[in-house]
Write a protein that holds these residues in place. Structure first.
Motif, PDB file in Angstrom:
ATOM      1  N   ASP A  74      59.874  28.568  43.389  1.00 46.69           N
ATOM      2  CA  ASP A  74      60.711  29.597  43.059  1.00 46.69           C
ATOM      3  C   ASP A  74      60.092  30.933  43.271  1.00 46.69           C
ATOM      4  O   ASP A  74      60.859  31.895  43.799  1.00 46.69           O
ATOM      5  CB  ASP A  74      60.896  29.353  41.192  1.00 46.69           C
ATOM      6  N   SER A  75      58.818  30.909  43.199  1.00 47.47           N
ATOM      7  CA  SER A  75      58.117  32.152  43.716  1.00 47.47           C
ATOM      8  C   SER A  75      56.491  31.788  44.079  1.00 47.47           C
ATOM      9  O   SER A  75      56.111  31.012  43.522  1.00 47.47           O
ATOM     10  CB  SER A  75      57.731  33.179  42.278  1.00 47.47           C
ATOM     11  N   GLN A  76      56.183  32.616  45.017  1.00 47.09           N
ATOM     12  CA  GLN A  76      54.793  32.264  45.548  1.00 47.09           C
ATOM     13  C   GLN A  76      54.123  33.677  45.791  1.00 47.09           C
ATOM     14  O   GLN A  76      54.549  34.239  46.579  1.00 47.09           O
ATOM     15  CB  GLN A  76      54.976  31.250  46.862  1.00 47.09           C
ATOM     16  N   TYR A  77      52.766  33.703  45.328  1.00 48.81           N
ATOM     17  CA  TYR A  77      52.107  34.974  45.589  1.00 48.81           C
ATOM     18  C   TYR A  77      50.486  34.802  45.608  1.00 48.81           C
ATOM     19  O   TYR A  77      50.130  33.839  45.109  1.00 48.81           O
ATOM     20  CB  TYR A  77      52.145  36.064  44.157  1.00 48.81           C
ATOM     21  N   TRP A  78      49.847  35.651  46.412  1.00 46.82           N
ATOM     22  CA  TRP A  78      48.294  35.662  46.384  1.00 46.82           C
ATOM     23  C   TRP A  78      47.856  36.789  45.855  1.00 46.82           C
ATOM     24  O   TRP A  78      48.704  37.842  45.709  1.00 46.82           O
ATOM     25  CB  TRP A  78      47.697  35.218  47.625  1.00 46.82           C
ATOM     26  N   TRP A  79      46.769  36.953  45.466  1.00 48.24           N
ATOM     27  CA  TRP A  79      46.209  38.247  44.830  1.00 48.24           C
ATOM     28  C   TRP A  79      45.234  38.937  45.733  1.00 48.24           C
ATOM     29  O   TRP A  79      44.340  38.320  46.212  1.00 48.24           O
ATOM     30  CB  TRP A  79      45.343  37.738  43.422  1.00 48.24           C
ATOM     31  N   ASN A  80      45.619  40.237  45.953  1.00 47.26           N
ATOM     32  CA  ASN A  80      44.864  41.030  47.049  1.00 47.26           C
ATOM     33  C   ASN A  80      43.685  41.857  46.127  1.00 47.26           C
ATOM     34  O   ASN A  80      44.002  42.517  45.673  1.00 47.26           O
ATOM     35  CB  ASN A  80      45.718  41.978  47.746  1.00 47.26           C
ATOM     36  N   PRO A  81      42.556  41.223  46.114  1.00 44.28           N
ATOM     37  CA  PRO A  81      41.440  41.914  45.455  1.00 44.28           C
ATOM     38  C   PRO A  81      41.076  43.552  46.021  1.00 44.28           C
ATOM     39  O   PRO A  81      40.502  44.266  45.272  1.00 44.28           O
ATOM     40  CB  PRO A  81      40.015  41.294  45.637  1.00 44.28           C
ATOM     41  N   ASN A  82      41.530  43.774  47.303  1.00 44.92           N
ATOM     42  CA  ASN A  82      41.157  44.976  47.824  1.00 44.92           C
ATOM     43  C   ASN A  82      42.264  46.028  47.214  1.00 44.92           C
ATOM     44  O   ASN A  82      41.630  47.331  46.814  1.00 44.92           O
ATOM     45  CB  ASN A  82      41.246  44.914  49.167  1.00 44.92           C
ATOM     46  N   LYS A  83      43.408  45.420  47.072  1.00 38.28           N
ATOM     47  CA  LYS A  83      44.535  46.515  46.483  1.00 38.28           C
ATOM     48  C   LYS A  83      44.671  46.295  45.200  1.00 38.28           C
ATOM     49  O   LYS A  83      45.399  46.906  44.342  1.00 38.28           O
ATOM     50  CB  LYS A  83      45.779  46.204  47.200  1.00 38.28           C
ATOM     51  N   GLN A  84      44.168  45.410  44.512  1.00 39.91           N
ATOM     52  CA  GLN A  84      44.356  44.884  43.355  1.00 39.91           C
ATOM     53  C   GLN A  84      45.598  44.729  42.800  1.00 39.91           C
ATOM     54  O   GLN A  84      46.226  45.327  41.618  1.00 39.91           O
ATOM     55  CB  GLN A  84      43.639  45.952  42.027  1.00 39.91           C
TER      56      GLN A  84
END
Length: 173
Positions: free
Chosen positions: A143-153
Motif C-alpha cells: 500500500d505504501s513504501q518509504y525509506w528514512w533519509n538520515p541526511n534530510k531527516q
C-alpha cells in the motif's frame, strides 16, 4: 620408550623428528575460524533507520561523542522498546529479530557504529499495518513504501541505494 607389537614381534617405535625444535605453550592459541564479519553503520545526527545484513553477534565501540539510543518496534506488541528491553523481552530471538527487521538509532552527532554480524538467511514476516524491514528487493506491491533519509531527516519514496538502512512498508494483508 613405547613399543609397537607387530604380529607377535616387538618393534622399537621410531622417534618423531623435528618436533623438538618447537616450544610447548599453554598460553597461545591459534586464531578463530572466520564466521563473522564486521560492518560499519554510518550514523547521521538525528534519527537513523538501520538494518543489519546478518544476525547480530554484538555491537562494538563507536566513535560517537555521546552514546546513541536504539529502539526496536515489536510487531506482536505493536510498540517501540529500547534495544536493551528488546534483548530482554526477545531473549534468544533478539539477534535474528534485528536481522529480519529494521530498527531506529538516534545519534547525537555524525559517527560510525561497528557491528559484528553472522551470515543469516533473512525471512521477512509481514503483519497488517506498518512493517520496519531491512532494504530488500521486493517484487510484491505494498500500500505504501518509504525509506528514512538520515541526511534530510525525512521519509522518502524513491529508490534506495544505501547499505544497512531500513525501510517501512504498509500492507493490508
Amino acid at each position: 620408550e613405547m613399543c609397537i607389537r607387530d604380529r607377535n614381534k616387538i618393534v622399537q617405535q621410531e622417534p618423531v623428528t623435528g618436533a623438538a625444535s618447537f616450544e610447548p605453550s599453554k598460553d597461545l592459541t591459534p586464531p578463530n575460524f572466520p564466521q563473522e564479519k564486521t560492518i560499519t553503520l554510518q550514523l547521521k545526527k538525528g534519527w537513523n533507520l538501520v538494518s543489519l545484513p546478518g544476525k547480530l553477534v554484538k555491537f562494538l565501540e563507536n566513535d560517537c561523542v555521546k552514546k546513541p539510543v536504539g529502539f526496536v518496534y515489536l510487531k506482536d506488541e505493536k510498540k517501540y522498546v529500547s534495544l536493551k528491553d528488546a534483548a530482554r523481552l526477545l531473549k534468544d530471538k533478539f539477534s535474528t529479530y534485528l536481522a529480519e527487521n529494521a530498527f531506529w538509532i538516534y545519534s547525537y552527532d555524525d559517527c560510525e557504529q561497528e557491528v559484528i554480524v553472522e551470515k543469516y538467511e533473512k525471512k521477512c514476516v509481514l503483519n497488517p499495518g506498518w512493517n520496519l524491514l531491512p532494504v530488500i528487493d521486493l517484487t510484491c506491491g505494498f500500500d505504501s513504501q518509504y525509506w528514512w533519509n538520515p541526511n534530510k531527516q525525512e521519509w522518502q519514496s524513491d529508490k534506495v541505494s544505501t547499505q544497512n538502512i531500513g525501510m517501512i512498508v504498509k500492507t493490508t494483508t
